[in-house]
Design a protein around this motif. Structure first.
Motif, PDB file in Angstrom:
ATOM      1  N   ILE A  69       0.844  -1.198   0.000  1.00 26.08           N
ATOM      2  CA  ILE A  69       0.000   0.000   0.000  1.00 26.08           C
ATOM      3  C   ILE A  69       0.877   1.245   0.000  1.00 26.08           C
ATOM      4  N   VAL A  70       1.898   1.249   0.848  1.00 24.90           N
ATOM      5  CA  VAL A  70       2.811   2.397   0.915  1.00 24.90           C
ATOM      6  C   VAL A  70       3.533   2.585  -0.411  1.00 24.90           C
ATOM      7  N   GLN A  71       3.984   1.494  -1.018  1.00 22.60           N
ATOM      8  CA  GLN A  71       4.687   1.571  -2.311  1.00 22.60           C
ATOM      9  C   GLN A  71       3.807   2.174  -3.398  1.00 22.60           C
ATOM     10  N   LEU A  72       2.533   1.838  -3.384  1.00 17.85           N
ATOM     11  CA  LEU A  72       1.620   2.262  -4.445  1.00 17.85           C
ATOM     12  C   LEU A  72       0.833   3.525  -4.114  1.00 17.85           C
ATOM     13  N   TRP A  73       1.035   4.079  -2.915  1.00 17.31           N
ATOM     14  CA  TRP A  73       0.176   5.152  -2.426  1.00 17.31           C
ATOM     15  C   TRP A  73       0.067   6.331  -3.381  1.00 17.31           C
ATOM     16  N   ASN A  74       1.135   6.792  -3.933  1.00 18.75           N
ATOM     17  CA  ASN A  74       1.094   7.959  -4.824  1.00 18.75           C
ATOM     18  C   ASN A  74       1.146   7.576  -6.299  1.00 18.75           C
ATOM     19  N   SER A  75       0.754   6.368  -6.592  1.00 16.40           N
ATOM     20  CA  SER A  75       0.751   5.921  -7.987  1.00 16.40           C
ATOM     21  C   SER A  75      -0.688   5.666  -8.439  1.00 16.40           C
ATOM     22  N   PRO A  76      -0.900   5.628  -9.739  1.00 16.04           N
ATOM     23  CA  PRO A  76      -2.246   5.326 -10.242  1.00 16.04           C
ATOM     24  C   PRO A  76      -2.710   3.914  -9.886  1.00 16.04           C
ATOM     25  N   ASP A  77      -1.789   3.015  -9.557  1.00 11.18           N
ATOM     26  CA  ASP A  77      -2.143   1.633  -9.233  1.00 11.18           C
ATOM     27  C   ASP A  77      -2.646   1.460  -7.805  1.00 11.18           C
ATOM     28  N   GLY A  78      -2.487   2.488  -6.968  1.00 18.20           N
ATOM     29  CA  GLY A  78      -2.897   2.388  -5.578  1.00 18.20           C
ATOM     30  C   GLY A  78      -4.381   2.131  -5.414  1.00 18.20           C
ATOM     31  N   GLU A  79      -5.186   2.835  -6.168  1.00 18.43           N
ATOM     32  CA  GLU A  79      -6.644   2.677  -6.061  1.00 18.43           C
ATOM     33  C   GLU A  79      -7.073   1.261  -6.438  1.00 18.43           C
ATOM     34  N   ALA A  80      -6.511   0.735  -7.514  1.00 19.91           N
ATOM     35  CA  ALA A  80      -6.868  -0.618  -7.953  1.00 19.91           C
ATOM     36  C   ALA A  80      -6.422  -1.668  -6.933  1.00 19.91           C
ATOM     37  N   TYR A  81      -5.264  -1.461  -6.328  1.00 17.74           N
ATOM     38  CA  TYR A  81      -4.779  -2.413  -5.326  1.00 17.74           C
ATOM     39  C   TYR A  81      -5.707  -2.446  -4.114  1.00 17.74           C
ATOM     40  N   LEU A  82      -6.090  -1.275  -3.621  1.00 17.76           N
ATOM     41  CA  LEU A  82      -7.000  -1.216  -2.480  1.00 17.76           C
ATOM     42  C   LEU A  82      -8.347  -1.857  -2.829  1.00 17.76           C
ATOM     43  N   ALA A  83      -8.850  -1.589  -4.021  1.00 15.01           N
ATOM     44  CA  ALA A  83     -10.125  -2.185  -4.448  1.00 15.01           C
ATOM     45  C   ALA A  83     -10.006  -3.703  -4.522  1.00 15.01           C
ATOM     46  N   ASP A  84      -8.872  -4.195  -5.009  1.00 12.70           N
ATOM     47  CA  ASP A  84      -8.664  -5.641  -5.108  1.00 12.70           C
ATOM     48  C   ASP A  84      -8.602  -6.288  -3.726  1.00 12.70           C
ATOM     49  N   LEU A  85      -8.022  -5.577  -2.760  1.00 12.58           N
ATOM     50  CA  LEU A  85      -7.973  -6.116  -1.400  1.00 12.58           C
ATOM     51  C   LEU A  85      -9.378  -6.243  -0.812  1.00 12.58           C
ATOM     52  N   LEU A  86     -10.237  -5.281  -1.121  1.00 10.79           N
ATOM     53  CA  LEU A  86     -11.595  -5.280  -0.581  1.00 10.79           C
ATOM     54  C   LEU A  86     -12.535  -6.191  -1.360  1.00 10.79           C
ATOM     55  N   HIS A  87     -12.307  -6.291  -2.653  1.00 11.65           N
ATOM     56  CA  HIS A  87     -13.160  -7.083  -3.543  1.00 11.65           C
ATOM     57  C   HIS A  87     -12.249  -7.882  -4.459  1.00 11.65           C
ATOM     58  N   PRO A  88     -11.803  -9.065  -4.051  1.00 11.05           N
ATOM     59  CA  PRO A  88     -10.789  -9.794  -4.803  1.00 11.05           C
ATOM     60  C   PRO A  88     -11.108 -10.054  -6.265  1.00 11.05           C
ATOM     61  N   THR A  89     -12.359 -10.050  -6.648  1.00 12.16           N
ATOM     62  CA  THR A  89     -12.675 -10.311  -8.055  1.00 12.16           C
ATOM     63  C   THR A  89     -12.775  -9.029  -8.867  1.00 12.16           C
ATOM     64  N   TYR A  90     -12.608  -7.872  -8.223  1.00 12.15           N
ATOM     65  CA  TYR A  90     -12.757  -6.569  -8.881  1.00 12.15           C
ATOM     66  C   TYR A  90     -11.833  -6.410 -10.083  1.00 12.15           C
TER      67      TYR A  90
END
Length: 88
Positions: free
Chosen positions: A33-54
């Motif tokens: 999360i820290v690595q991706l925090w200021n990148s465009p991939d951060g939002e997708a990573y967080l969404a994937d953690l909450l909804h694995p099939t997202y």
């Protein structure tokens, strides 16, 4: 392993927003999360953690305990707040 100070500075979170459960039980997730925090991939990573099939997430994981899930949800909300743009 990422330090608490690094997490606080990167996420710009208040002490009551600090993801303590993630730090204790899922340090690899917090580091990512820290690595991706200021990148465009951060939002997708967080969404994937909450909804694995997202976004092509895995079906083989059992999910997070409720407290970790709540921390991730709070981080997702924090992520959505405006942040300064990084210089290119």
């Amino acid at each position: 392993m990422v330090t608490k100070e690094t997490v606080m500075q990167t996420l710009k979170c208040f002490p009551n927003q600090y993801p303590r459960i993630l730090e204790e039980k899922f340090p690899h997730v917090l580091e990512k999360i820290v690595q991706l925090w200021n990148s465009p991939d951060g939002e997708a990573y967080l969404a994937d953690l909450l909804h694995p099939t997202y976004s092509g997430g895995r079906f083989d994981r059992s999910g997070f305990p409720e407290t970790a899930w709540q921390e991730i949800l709070r981080l997702q909300e924090l992520y959505k707040k405006p942040r300064p743009k990084l210089a290119k």
